[in-house]
Design a protein around this motif. Structure first.
Motif, short mmCIF file in Angstrom:
data_model
loop_
_atom_site.label_atom_id
_atom_site.label_comp_id
_atom_site.label_asym_id
_atom_site.label_seq_id
_atom_site.Cartn_x
_atom_site.Cartn_y
_atom_site.Cartn_z
N UNK A 170 0.83 -1.21 0.00
CA UNK A 170 0.00 0.00 0.00
C UNK A 170 0.86 1.26 0.00
N UNK A 171 1.86 1.27 0.87
CA UNK A 171 2.71 2.46 1.01
C UNK A 171 3.48 2.73 -0.27
N UNK A 172 3.90 1.67 -0.94
CA UNK A 172 4.60 1.85 -2.22
C UNK A 172 3.70 2.52 -3.25
N UNK A 173 2.42 2.12 -3.25
CA UNK A 173 1.48 2.71 -4.21
C UNK A 173 1.14 4.17 -3.86
N UNK A 174 1.14 4.49 -2.57
CA UNK A 174 0.77 5.84 -2.15
C UNK A 174 1.96 6.80 -2.17
N UNK A 175 3.16 6.23 -2.27
CA UNK A 175 4.39 7.04 -2.14
C UNK A 175 4.42 8.16 -3.18
N UNK A 228 1.64 11.82 2.27
CA UNK A 228 2.58 11.70 3.39
C UNK A 228 2.01 10.65 4.34
N UNK A 229 2.68 9.52 4.44
CA UNK A 229 2.16 8.43 5.26
C UNK A 229 3.09 8.13 6.43
N UNK A 251 7.55 11.55 16.06
CA UNK A 251 7.99 12.74 15.34
C UNK A 251 7.76 12.67 13.84
N UNK A 252 6.60 12.19 13.44
CA UNK A 252 6.31 12.02 12.01
C UNK A 252 6.10 13.36 11.29
N UNK A 253 5.76 14.43 12.01
CA UNK A 253 5.36 15.68 11.36
C UNK A 253 3.96 15.53 10.80
N UNK A 254 3.55 16.44 9.91
CA UNK A 254 2.18 16.40 9.37
C UNK A 254 2.03 15.22 8.41
N UNK A 255 0.95 14.48 8.57
CA UNK A 255 0.70 13.32 7.71
C UNK A 255 -0.66 13.44 7.02
N UNK A 256 -0.76 12.84 5.83
CA UNK A 256 -2.06 12.69 5.18
C UNK A 256 -2.78 11.44 5.70
N UNK A 257 -2.03 10.36 5.80
CA UNK A 257 -2.64 9.10 6.26
C UNK A 257 -1.74 8.45 7.30
#
Lengths: 220, 220
Positions: free
Chosen positions: B51-56, B60-61, B108-114
């Motif tokens: 999933x993460x590869x497709x959303x990259x 921002x995940x 400490x991810x910072x702002x994320x979309x998902x």
């Protein structure tokens, strides 16, 4: 102690007492009690079906099955013409010794040589609850992946016997049997590991012979 | 109320409050939060990798991973060059909202979309714990058997999305997809069911599109 830890300690102490009473009762009747623990779908009921067929005629067996919901697993065993009783936990993630006491009284199995307890499908919660068994058996199916013993160390260190199930699927999945055996031996150096397949029969003789030997040892 | 029920009610109420605070925080940043729940070995981490590869590049995940022991799953995600933080529950069979709060602060991810939360491998305990997520996703792998939704009804009735994983194994196992879909629809008439395979890519586009649509809806 925090209120949570305190209540948990009380629950485990009550369970310990009920388990001790069960163990005493099953010692008197020389009934070997085996507590089967695994993830959902690792093949506990399928293993039991194959096991009971092999033991039939030589041992008086009975099965207590724990599930959140449905009578399905007990029905599968009863279809073999063998006694099984379903315990519905109503949401609880494991069986406890008082449920075994109650179910044993209701099931009316009579004298048994081997009582199998099929726990709720869960690799975590059932680990802490002694059910008066002689030993715990953990089942790990090949399709769950070869990283599981170290991820769920408690059950693999406490179960005397680990069965690697669905061995027939080995050519089709990525699963390093030797690596898993090494993880299990690290957690439990004195335990026994048997790779099995209820489908092909692999390992079933060794597993049934192990049960027979443990039953004879208990009989004295 | 019994002491046990009382303590359980207190725990769930504290969790509800922490989850409400998380939900508020993630509403402000328009971060879609997805809580993944399944048995051990149903393929949560493998699904996430694909999933993460497709959303990259488009989203921002980040991933918070819960396990009893080992850092293995977070390491798998970090190997993709993506942020992941491992929560070790030390024996507990589920994540709770306060662990998410703490992990979020430390990660400490910072702002994320998902934000994906990969829960502890357990089909029972995680069901009752709101983690401030937008929705729960339950994964059921084909190798677990087609009787599972009715045996574990709580999670299948609460998860908005059910993913049938390891669809590539369909020719090799006994699994009635239509029967499982019917069980899930009985428990959850408004839910969505997507058969997927991280290996062949089956269903991955639909699953990722569903995430994207939910993210857009949250963004408003």
């Amino acid at each position: 102690m925090s209120p949570t830890a305190d209540v948990r300690a009380q629950i485990l102490e009550a369970n310990r007492q009920a388990a001790a009473a069960l163990r005493q009762r099953f010692a008197e009747t020389h009934t070997l009690v085996v507590n089967l623990i695994s993830s959902p779908g690792a093949g506990k009921t399928t293993l039991l079906e194959a096991t009971l067929e092999r033991l039939a005629g030589r041992f008086r067996t009975g099965v207590l099955v724990g599930d959140i919901a449905t009578e399905r697993d007990a029905e599968r065993i009863r279809r073999l013409g063998l006694p099984a009783y379903q315990i519905l936990t109503g949401g609880a993630c494991h069986l406890d010794a008082r449920q075994i006491e109650e179910a044993w009284a209701k099931a009316g199995f009579g004298a048994l040589d081997i009582l199998f307890i099929e726990n709720v499908g869960n690799l975590i919660c059932p680990t802490s609850y002694d059910l008066g068994e002689d030993f715990k058996v953990v089942l790990l199916s090949l399709t769950e992946g070869d990283d599981k013993p170290f991820k769920y160390p408690a059950i693999f260190s406490r179960a005397e016997l680990a069965l690697l199930t669905k061995m027939d699927l080995l050519p089709l999945v990525t699963f390093d049997v030797a690596a898993v055996e090494q993880q299990i031996r690290t957690l439990n150096p004195t335990g026994t590991i048997i790779p099995v397949s209820a489908k092909t029969g692999q390992g079933m003789e060794l597993w049934c012979r192990t049960l027979e030997q443990r039953w004879q040892a208990k009989r004295g």
